[in-house]
Design a protein around this motif. Structure first.
Motif, PDB file in Angstrom:
ATOM      1  N   ASP A  58       0.846  -1.182   0.000  1.00  0.00           N
ATOM      2  CA  ASP A  58       0.000   0.000   0.000  1.00  0.00           C
ATOM      3  C   ASP A  58       0.888   1.241   0.000  1.00  0.00           C
ATOM      4  O   ASP A  58       1.902   1.284   0.693  1.00  0.00           O
ATOM      5  CB  ASP A  58      -0.913   0.002   1.228  1.00  0.00           C
ATOM      6  N   TYR A  86       1.357  -0.483 -10.707  1.00  0.00           N
ATOM      7  CA  TYR A  86       0.459   0.128  -9.737  1.00  0.00           C
ATOM      8  C   TYR A  86      -0.948  -0.374  -9.999  1.00  0.00           C
ATOM      9  O   TYR A  86      -1.377  -0.416 -11.149  1.00  0.00           O
ATOM     10  CB  TYR A  86       0.449   1.653  -9.906  1.00  0.00           C
ATOM     11  N   LEU A  87      -1.644  -0.699  -8.950  1.00  0.00           N
ATOM     12  CA  LEU A  87      -3.059  -1.011  -9.114  1.00  0.00           C
ATOM     13  C   LEU A  87      -3.861  -0.069  -8.236  1.00  0.00           C
ATOM     14  O   LEU A  87      -3.395   0.375  -7.199  1.00  0.00           O
ATOM     15  CB  LEU A  87      -3.346  -2.459  -8.703  1.00  0.00           C
ATOM     16  N   MET A  88      -5.085   0.189  -8.676  1.00  0.00           N
ATOM     17  CA  MET A  88      -5.932   1.066  -7.892  1.00  0.00           C
ATOM     18  C   MET A  88      -6.682   0.276  -6.851  1.00  0.00           C
ATOM     19  O   MET A  88      -7.099  -0.837  -7.075  1.00  0.00           O
ATOM     20  CB  MET A  88      -6.907   1.797  -8.786  1.00  0.00           C
ATOM     21  N   LYS A  89      -6.821   0.910  -5.729  1.00  0.00           N
ATOM     22  CA  LYS A  89      -7.492   0.274  -4.620  1.00  0.00           C
ATOM     23  C   LYS A  89      -8.881   0.864  -4.498  1.00  0.00           C
ATOM     24  O   LYS A  89      -9.010   2.081  -4.620  1.00  0.00           O
ATOM     25  CB  LYS A  89      -6.679   0.615  -3.365  1.00  0.00           C
ATOM     26  N   THR A 122      -2.536   1.876  -4.936  1.00  0.00           N
ATOM     27  CA  THR A 122      -2.732   3.289  -4.662  1.00  0.00           C
ATOM     28  C   THR A 122      -4.121   3.505  -4.127  1.00  0.00           C
ATOM     29  O   THR A 122      -5.095   2.996  -4.660  1.00  0.00           O
ATOM     30  CB  THR A 122      -2.618   4.154  -5.928  1.00  0.00           C
ATOM     31  N   GLY A 123      -4.193   4.239  -3.026  1.00  0.00           N
ATOM     32  CA  GLY A 123      -5.475   4.721  -2.585  1.00  0.00           C
ATOM     33  C   GLY A 123      -5.504   6.156  -3.039  1.00  0.00           C
ATOM     34  O   GLY A 123      -5.914   6.477  -4.137  1.00  0.00           O
ATOM     35  N   HIS A 124      -4.967   7.001  -2.197  1.00  0.00           N
ATOM     36  CA  HIS A 124      -4.975   8.426  -2.483  1.00  0.00           C
ATOM     37  C   HIS A 124      -3.591   8.865  -2.940  1.00  0.00           C
ATOM     38  O   HIS A 124      -3.127   9.933  -2.595  1.00  0.00           O
ATOM     39  CB  HIS A 124      -5.347   9.163  -1.191  1.00  0.00           C
ATOM     40  N   ALA A 125      -2.908   8.049  -3.699  1.00  0.00           N
ATOM     41  CA  ALA A 125      -1.521   8.357  -4.039  1.00  0.00           C
ATOM     42  C   ALA A 125      -1.437   9.549  -4.976  1.00  0.00           C
ATOM     43  O   ALA A 125      -2.391   9.882  -5.653  1.00  0.00           O
ATOM     44  CB  ALA A 125      -0.880   7.160  -4.719  1.00  0.00           C
TER      45      ALA A 125
END
Lengths: 868, 146
Positions: free
Chosen positions: B53, B100-103, B81-84
């Motif tokens: 994360d 990178y994958l989105m969370k 990435t959450g709020h990256a």
């Protein structure tokens, strides 16, 4: 150990093969990333255009993913092209920096004071104090206007508080899951955030500042001076957003509860009501940091609100409402306040007094807090303001309106001595009503209108437009396109972008809702529908005019005025409605992302220097990658990799290079039979090449048993120097890919195709050049090839004897069909150039091929005689 | 052998959820709830793929990535990435993150990414092994140097 060495030595040949495999893998990755970026861009543009809800967190993570994709895509391209495009890195880095600057909200680098006294504040400090405190500071500096003493706790204080507890990160993480679809999770989420904030620690310097200020308000030997803490968030004054009553105020907290009061105001930013409001309005919480105003609380005899213009700021009177005691009850609606209307002249006159019913009033408790106290019976229905007070108040309202140059929403209070204090002042907000297309669509008229010619089309760009239907065959030929036409195209190729400025609407037989063209059509506000069934073209072109309904996805005969009117109103409304802060931000970010400047690869402006956006980068990289993969043949291929000869039924010396999955596992390492080919595109191509009737010999008698004799017998017309093109054909294979380059005597051709699961990845490109006859005849053959490919929906570019043809984005089965056709075409056109004595031959051969006579009229056994 | 995964996320609920999903898909999964804990675990054991994360208290995803790549350069790291920030995304790639994958992320997508990351690791290990072998072939004495 020895066997290991043996294995290693054996594998050194594979090492050479690996280079190709790696390029191919990188190419595949580039295609995948290209598609994902396109989808994301399209999604974001859609959200912006349709004013859909999105959170800042979502925008950020989508843009991060996009940046990562583009970064890798550039790496892929440089790998494939042996670092021909290194300067793309720099171009991307500069775009990335611009996007980051828009998306990242950095607290001001230089830290300002944690608090500013109201007496020293003014409107220019709104960024640090919040609009409310800044305005009050401004008012405090005006003659004749009284504002209680106060301290604006700045946004720096807010950031210090969040940082001190690592709160911003946690808040953002929690908010990421917030969507308007699940309102029930809102309350739970809000409770968690509130809890988090109320439990957080106060930074010592902030605690001290609050305490010192409180002590500063106190006068020795007198009763304690009560205070109120009110929100003063940045962004509260955003156009179209009132924030009215959204945040909490803490009235009269006990001195030892001031820290908690501060936190409670901060936490009210995450109340369910506030979160809902943010979502509706497209406001992102980290761009409206919370300033907090700590103010002396005036013991009010009466308090309330004044609108300096009634009827939502458009009337010609002032409107004042008030209650006994603190003004809070006047806005809460729990008692019926008095209302007063006054004229707006230089000397205000009272026009109307409507006493309310005020059974109770809000009073301060000595130990902190407030309580409702009953109002004396004779005051309950008596006006809380005298006429003199009303006139004085109205005059102050006029001053405020003049000073701030717009109608104002003012909170006031009158103390026991009759002095009027201004406790809040903000622009009076009029919220415009926004209607969706479903509200504006002329449902009734449409139900009565003529039957649509076509319906159930997909909408790529919403709207409606009318015009004559015109078929566009070749993207390059749009010079003849009349402006204002409804343009019928076979697919949504990006090259079509340049027709958009002149088209009334575009109707595509097939294409991609999230492709380049749909994206740009929305930008140009050109309606686009996709999915016109085959055979419907004449139905449309037969009409004088058609109306494209790109709301429901239908096409009507003639002009449907009701629809056009609806589209006009929606456009008008879109122009009139100010976008929300979030949509404004999205729009600003997307200016670096969506516009496409590199349209036509054959245009001289299609180069690195013209790249302005992310869209340009991926378009450029995609095109360059395909070209770089074409470059795989010739010298770099020769003598490298594991090459297996195909036991071919056609007189072609075909060598296969398998990158994986292209040849059946058990096949002989020396010679492969056609049945062993497992590459889907190669199989289809080979099937076409070996279709019964296809005569690789053309009209020239040749000895089928000897490959070399093919070349020996095909020396016509001089041009012998072209012989050096070589004799072998190579096919680089994998399960889903083929790059087949054949060099036959005097011409060469390359077929490059990928056929995967997702039609969006699929493409087939064909390049052909040369021949044994003189240029004029070779050119005729090229024209024959080009015309046939056009009939089969290929995009074709011909320059003398060079043909570039391409088709993309069809489902696998259809691509296989195209490859089979191409195999047949390659076979029967092989030696046609030497028979191309005049232009009529071109037409004749086209006809024969389309009729399925692959002998080109020579018949199975009639080798050697020209057709009559 | 099963692919060895390390999930690093301070959000325990999410980490547990992911853990279950990946175990069901036949992976050998460990979990760390902070960057510090992850680094300790990576010192002690070998993992093929780390799912990291980006936003964590203490040392954040980018710092953790840097440390992991220092300790075990071949271990592949997939960032979530959450709020990256956009910056941190590209920075992570430059530091050697696999992707990178989105969370929150789709399990199928994650599994496919894990498998591809594992392939890349295996390929690089092969290449290194071969390089070593060719060094030994050209200079048998180099066996003694390792």
């Amino acid at each position: 150990m020895l066997s290991f060495f043996k294995r290693f030595l054996a594998s050194s040949k594979e090492e050479e093969n690996r280079a190709f495999r790696q390029k191919y893998d990188q190419f595949r990755e580039l295609l995948e990333r290209n598609n994902e970026v396109l989808e994301t861009i399209s999604l974001l543009a859609d959200i912006r255009d349709r004013d859909q809800w999105i959170s800042l967190g979502k925008i950020r993570s989508l843009m991060t993913r996009t940046a990562v994709n583009v970064y890798r895509l550039i790496q892929n391209l440089n790998f494939i092209s042996d670092n021909q495009y290194k300067s793309l890195d720099k171009i991307f880095a500069s775009l990335e920096a611009k996007i980051t600057a828009k998306l990242e909200v950095h607290p001001p680098a230089e830290q300002g004071p944690l608090g500013v006294a109201l007496s020293r504040a003014d409107a220019s400090q709104a960024e640090r104090l919040g609009a409310k405190a800044a305005n009050l500071g401004e008012i405090a500096g005006l003659p004749d206007l009284r504002v209680p003493d106060g301290l604006a706790l700045t946004t720096d204080a807010y950031h210090r508080f969040l940082e001190h507890n690592d709160l911003l990160r946690q808040i953002n993480k929690e908010l990421l899951v917030l969507t308007p679809e699940e309102p029930e999770m809102l309350t739970e989420l809000s409770e968690r955030l509130t809890e988090m904030i109320m439990q957080a620690q106060m930074p010592e310097e902030l605690h001290q500042l609050i305490q010192d200020t409180y002590q500063g308000f106190q006068k020795p030997g007198q009763a304690p001076v009560p205070v109120v803490l009110r929100s003063s968030a940045v962004g509260e004054d955003a156009p179209g957003s009132s924030f009215a009553g959204l945040y909490q105020s803490v009235i009269n907290p006990p001195p030892d509860q001031l820290d908690q009061a501060y936190k409670a105001v901060v936490a009210s930013k995450f109340s369910p009501r506030a979160l809902t409001y943010f979502m509706q309005k497209g406001i992102y919480h980290d761009l409206c940091p919370m300033g907090v105003l700590m103010m002396e609380l005036v013991q009010a005899r009466a308090g309330g609100v004044m609108f300096t213009r009634d009827s939502q700021g458009e009337g010609d009177a002032m409107l004042i409402s008030g209650v006994w005691g603190l003004g809070k009850l006047a806005v809460e609606g729990s008692v019926t306040p008095d209302t007063f209307r006054l004229s707006r002249g230089e000397v205000p006159r009272v026009l109307e007094i409507t006493p309310g019913d005020k059974p109770c009033q809000l009073e301060l408790l000595p130990g902190g807090g407030t309580a409702r106290a009953p109002v004396e019976e004779d005051l309950r229905r008596a006006p809380c303001l005298t006429e003199d007070q009303l006139v004085r108040l109205a005059r102050l309202g006029r001053r405020l309106e003049q000073h701030f140059e717009s109608p104002q929403d003012v909170e006031w209070s009158i103390d026991a001595g009759g002095r009027i204090n201004i406790v809040q002042c903000r622009p009076l907000v009029v919220e415009p009503a926004v209607l969706s297309w479903t509200d504006l669509y002329p449902w009734q008229e449409m139900a009565r209108a003529a039957e649509p010619l076509v319906k159930d089309l997909q909408v790529g760009s919403a709207g409606a437009a009318a015009g004559p239907a015109v078929v566009l065959d070749q993207p390059g030929e749009n010079g003849a396109l009349p402006s204002g036409a409804v343009v019928l195209v076979s697919n949504t190729a990006p090259d079509l972008v340049n027709i958009l400025p002149r088209a009334a609407a575009v109707v595509a037989a097939r294409g991609n809702l999230s492709g380049h063209l749909a994206l740009i059509a929305r930008e140009f506000n050109v309606p686009l529908v996709i999915g016109l069934p085959p055979g419907q073209t004449e139905l449309l072109t037969g009409q004088d005019q058609v109306t494209v309904d790109a709301f429901t996805g239908a096409i009507y005969p003639g002009r449907v005025e009701a629809l056009l009117e609806c589209a006009k109103r929606i456009n008008q409304q879109a122009q009139d409605t100010p976008p929300s802060p979030l949509h404004r931000l999205l729009d600003e970010v997307l200016q670096y992302v969506t516009p496409l400047n590199l349209v036509n690869p054959r245009d001289p402006s299609f180069r690195l220097q013209s790249i302005r956006t992310i869209h340009d980068i991926i378009r450029f990289a995609h095109e360059s990658a395909i070209n770089a993969m074409f470059g795989l043949n010739d010298s770099r291929l020769m003598g490298r990799g594991k090459v297996v000869r195909l036991r071919s039924e056609v007189p072609l010396d075909i060598y296969l290079i398998d990158l994986g999955g292209g040849i059946a596992e058990g096949a002989s390492p020396k010679r492969v039979d056609p049945e062993d080919i497992t590459s889907i595109p190669m199989r289809a191509l080979y099937e076409g090449m070996t279709t019964p009737g296809v005569r690789w010999a053309g009209h020239v008698p040749i000895d089928f048993r000897g490959f070399m004799s093919v070349f020996a017998n095909t020396m016509f017309d001089g041009a012998k120097y072209e012989r050096k093109l070589g004799d072998h054909s190579y096919a680089i294979l994998s399960r889903h890919y083929v790059n087949f380059s054949s060099r036959l005597g005097y011409h060469f051709s390359i077929v490059d195709a990928y056929l995967g699961r997702d039609p969006n990845d699929n493409y087939l490109s064909f390049r052909f050049k040369g021949g044994a006859a003189r240029l004029e005849m070779r050119t005729r053959r090229a024209r024959f090839l080009g015309e046939v490919l056009r009939r089969f929906d290929f995009w074709v570019d011909q320059k003398s004897d060079l043909i570039n043809a391409r088709i993309k984005r069809l489902p696998r089965e259809q691509m296989e069909e195209k490859l089979r056709m191409l195999g047949r075409l390659m076979g029967c056109s092989r030696q046609l150039d030497v028979t191309m004595h005049n232009e009529e031959m071109v037409e004749r051969y086209i006809e024969l091929f389309l009729q399925g006579d692959y002998t080109m009229g020579y018949g199975e056994d009639n080798a050697g005689e020209a057709p009559r | 052998m099963k692919t060895r995964i390390l999930i690093v996320d301070d959000e325990e609920k999410f980490a547990d959820y992911l853990n279950k999903r990946l175990v069901n898909r036949g992976f050998d999964v460990s979990v760390a709830f902070s960057g510090e804990e992850a680094i300790e675990k990576i010192k002690e054991a070998n993992f093929d793929v780390v799912i990291l994360d980006v936003l964590m208290p203490g040392i954040d995803g980018i710092e953790a990535l840097r440390a992991i790549k220092n300790l075990k350069p071949l271990t592949e790291v997939i960032m979530l990435t959450g709020h990256a920030s956009v910056e941190s995304g590209v920075e992570g790639m430059k530091l050697g993150a696999y992707d990178y994958l989105m969370k929150p992320c789709d399990t199928d997508e994650l599994v496919s990414k894990i498998n591809k990351a594992y392939e890349r690791k295996a390929e690089q290990e092969d290449r290194i092994r071969e390089a070593k072998v060719s060094r030994i072939l050209s200079s048998p004495r180099s066996v003694l140097e390792d």
